[in-house]
Design a protein around this motif. Structure first.
Motif, PDB file in Angstrom:
ATOM      1  N   PHE A   1       0.959  -1.243   0.107  1.00 46.26           N
ATOM      2  CA  PHE A   1      -0.049  -0.108  -0.167  1.00 46.26           C
ATOM      3  C   PHE A   1       0.799   1.180  -0.050  1.00 46.26           C
ATOM      4  N   ILE A   2       0.468   2.075  -0.676  1.00 53.03           N
ATOM      5  CA  ILE A   2       1.093   3.601  -0.817  1.00 53.03           C
ATOM      6  C   ILE A   2      -0.118   4.605  -0.916  1.00 53.03           C
ATOM      7  N   GLY A   3       0.230   5.804  -0.380  1.00 54.76           N
ATOM      8  CA  GLY A   3      -0.860   6.905  -0.417  1.00 54.76           C
ATOM      9  C   GLY A   3      -0.135   8.316   0.448  1.00 54.76           C
ATOM     10  N   ILE A   4      -1.344   8.790   0.732  1.00 52.13           N
ATOM     11  CA  ILE A   4      -1.128  10.206   1.290  1.00 52.13           C
ATOM     12  C   ILE A   4      -2.073  10.584   2.429  1.00 52.13           C
ATOM     13  N   ALA A   5      -1.577  11.186   3.607  1.00 53.66           N
ATOM     14  CA  ALA A   5      -2.471  11.549   4.774  1.00 53.66           C
ATOM     15  C   ALA A   5      -2.028  12.689   5.274  1.00 53.66           C
ATOM     16  N   HIS A   6      -2.740  13.880   5.262  1.00 53.32           N
ATOM     17  CA  HIS A   6      -2.342  14.945   5.976  1.00 53.32           C
ATOM     18  C   HIS A   6      -1.127  15.681   5.402  1.00 53.32           C
ATOM     19  N   GLY A   7      -0.858  15.360   3.985  1.00 57.76           N
ATOM     20  CA  GLY A   7       0.154  15.977   3.190  1.00 57.76           C
ATOM     21  C   GLY A   7       1.515  15.138   3.465  1.00 57.76           C
ATOM     22  N   ARG A   8       1.292  13.929   3.864  1.00 56.54           N
ATOM     23  CA  ARG A   8       2.508  12.975   4.309  1.00 56.54           C
ATOM     24  C   ARG A   8       2.321  11.783   3.440  1.00 56.54           C
ATOM     25  N   MET A   9       3.385  11.417   2.649  1.00 54.79           N
ATOM     26  CA  MET A   9       3.301  10.173   1.883  1.00 54.79           C
ATOM     27  C   MET A   9       3.276   8.899   2.874  1.00 54.79           C
ATOM     28  N   ILE A  10       2.780   7.641   2.709  1.00 50.43           N
ATOM     29  CA  ILE A  10       2.799   6.829   3.494  1.00 50.43           C
ATOM     30  C   ILE A  10       3.034   5.366   2.376  1.00 50.43           C
ATOM     31  N   ALA A  11       3.572   4.564   3.108  1.00 46.64           N
ATOM     32  CA  ALA A  11       4.078   3.337   2.315  1.00 46.64           C
ATOM     33  C   ALA A  11       4.286   2.162   3.505  1.00 46.64           C
ATOM     34  N   PHE A  12       3.388   1.070   3.290  1.00 46.28           N
ATOM     35  CA  PHE A  12       3.677   0.031   4.163  1.00 46.28           C
ATOM     36  C   PHE A  12       3.073  -1.291   3.700  1.00 46.28           C
ATOM     37  N   ASP A  13       3.364  -2.459   4.213  1.00 45.53           N
ATOM     38  CA  ASP A  13       3.223  -3.750   3.737  1.00 45.53           C
ATOM     39  C   ASP A  13       2.278  -4.302   4.886  1.00 45.53           C
ATOM     40  N   ALA A  14       1.430  -5.182   4.574  1.00 43.32           N
ATOM     41  CA  ALA A  14       0.487  -5.986   5.243  1.00 43.32           C
ATOM     42  C   ALA A  14       1.243  -7.369   5.669  1.00 43.32           C
ATOM     43  N   LYS A  15       1.214  -7.674   6.713  1.00 43.80           N
ATOM     44  CA  LYS A  15       1.676  -9.099   7.110  1.00 43.80           C
ATOM     45  C   LYS A  15       0.847  -9.697   7.748  1.00 43.80           C
TER      46      LYS A  15
ATOM     47  N   LEU B   1      10.815   0.452   1.700  1.00 45.67           N
ATOM     48  CA  LEU B   1      10.343   1.101   2.906  1.00 45.67           C
ATOM     49  C   LEU B   1      11.292   2.222   3.278  1.00 45.67           C
ATOM     50  N   LYS B   2      12.730   1.703   3.198  1.00 49.74           N
ATOM     51  CA  LYS B   2      13.910   2.581   3.903  1.00 49.74           C
ATOM     52  C   LYS B   2      13.999   3.610   2.783  1.00 49.74           C
ATOM     53  N   SER B   3      13.779   3.493   1.512  1.00 44.75           N
ATOM     54  CA  SER B   3      14.152   4.438   0.588  1.00 44.75           C
ATOM     55  C   SER B   3      12.653   5.643   0.734  1.00 44.75           C
ATOM     56  N   TRP B   4      11.820   5.278   0.907  1.00 42.62           N
ATOM     57  CA  TRP B   4      10.600   6.046   0.989  1.00 42.62           C
ATOM     58  C   TRP B   4      10.852   6.655   2.404  1.00 42.62           C
ATOM     59  N   ARG B   5      11.156   5.914   3.525  1.00 40.31           N
ATOM     60  CA  ARG B   5      11.246   6.800   4.764  1.00 40.31           C
ATOM     61  C   ARG B   5      12.407   7.880   4.745  1.00 40.31           C
ATOM     62  N   ASP B   6      13.395   7.506   4.079  1.00 42.06           N
ATOM     63  CA  ASP B   6      14.692   8.603   3.624  1.00 42.06           C
ATOM     64  C   ASP B   6      14.187   9.669   3.100  1.00 42.06           C
ATOM     65  N   GLN B   7      13.145   9.609   2.195  1.00 43.61           N
ATOM     66  CA  GLN B   7      12.600  10.660   1.443  1.00 43.61           C
ATOM     67  C   GLN B   7      11.425  11.579   2.376  1.00 43.61           C
ATOM     68  N   GLY B   8      11.252  11.177   3.562  1.00 43.86           N
ATOM     69  CA  GLY B   8      10.326  11.589   4.472  1.00 43.86           C
ATOM     70  C   GLY B   8       8.869  11.154   4.590  1.00 43.86           C
TER      71      GLY B   8
END
Length: 168
Positions: free
Chosen positions: A60-74, A95-102
């Motif tokens: 899953f990827i998306g945006i909430a309150h102006g912040r990008m979000i990326a996560f995986d379901a396990k 996830l590391k790459s996205w986290r490093d980009q904020g």
């Protein structure tokens, strides 16, 4: 009936997709399931095989309150632990790459037998992952989730309101 490894988390993913539709309707967030590209092998008009084409993203990827979000379901049926081999190298790298980009990055981990879902922040997953790659534990104890992770609950009329955990 046995559940294949490939399909064990499908019900959980469908629940997350329903949650994401609720977020969208309520104007809270816009989060989408990332479709997996499939390579289809045909013989004439008949499909004889299909397999995922490539790895590289998360569920899953998306945006909430102006912040990008990326996560995986396990999802795990283990009662006492979450096996780290449920997480793949490409998921950690993404996830590391996205986290490093904020972006806000995490895993939603469903313990099927306990009927519980926890939000595992990427920074915590990264610590456990790194230790396991250096010969440490190959799983995260259930008790650790119960003590250190946010239990995802139903609130605001949303079945599994995982974004509520990020507001703290």
């Amino acid at each position: 009936m046995a559940i294949s490894v490939a399909n064990r988390g499908m019900a959980f993913e469908h629940l997350i997709e329903y949650t994401n539709r609720c977020y969208r309707i309520k104007g809270i967030a816009h989060i989408e399931k990332v479709p997996t590209p499939w390579k289809v092998i045909r013989r004439g008009n008949r499909i004889i095989s299909a397999f995922p084409e490539k790895k590289g993203m998360v569920d899953f990827i998306g945006i909430a309150h102006g912040r990008m979000i990326a996560f995986d379901a396990k999802s795990t049926r283990e009662r006492t632990r979450f096996p780290l081999d449920n997480i793949e190298d490409h998921q950690m790298a993404f996830l590391k790459s996205w986290r490093d980009q904020g972006a806000i990055t995490f895993f939603l981990v469903e313990f099927v037998n306990q009927h519980e879902v926890y939000l595992l922040r990427f920074s915590d997953a990264e610590k456990w992952w790194g230790q396991s790659k250096q010969g440490g534990r190959k799983s995260i104890p259930y008790e650790w989730f119960a003590e250190h992770c946010d239990l995802v609950k139903s609130s605001r009329g949303i079945t599994i309101d995982y974004l509520k955990c990020l507001e703290k």
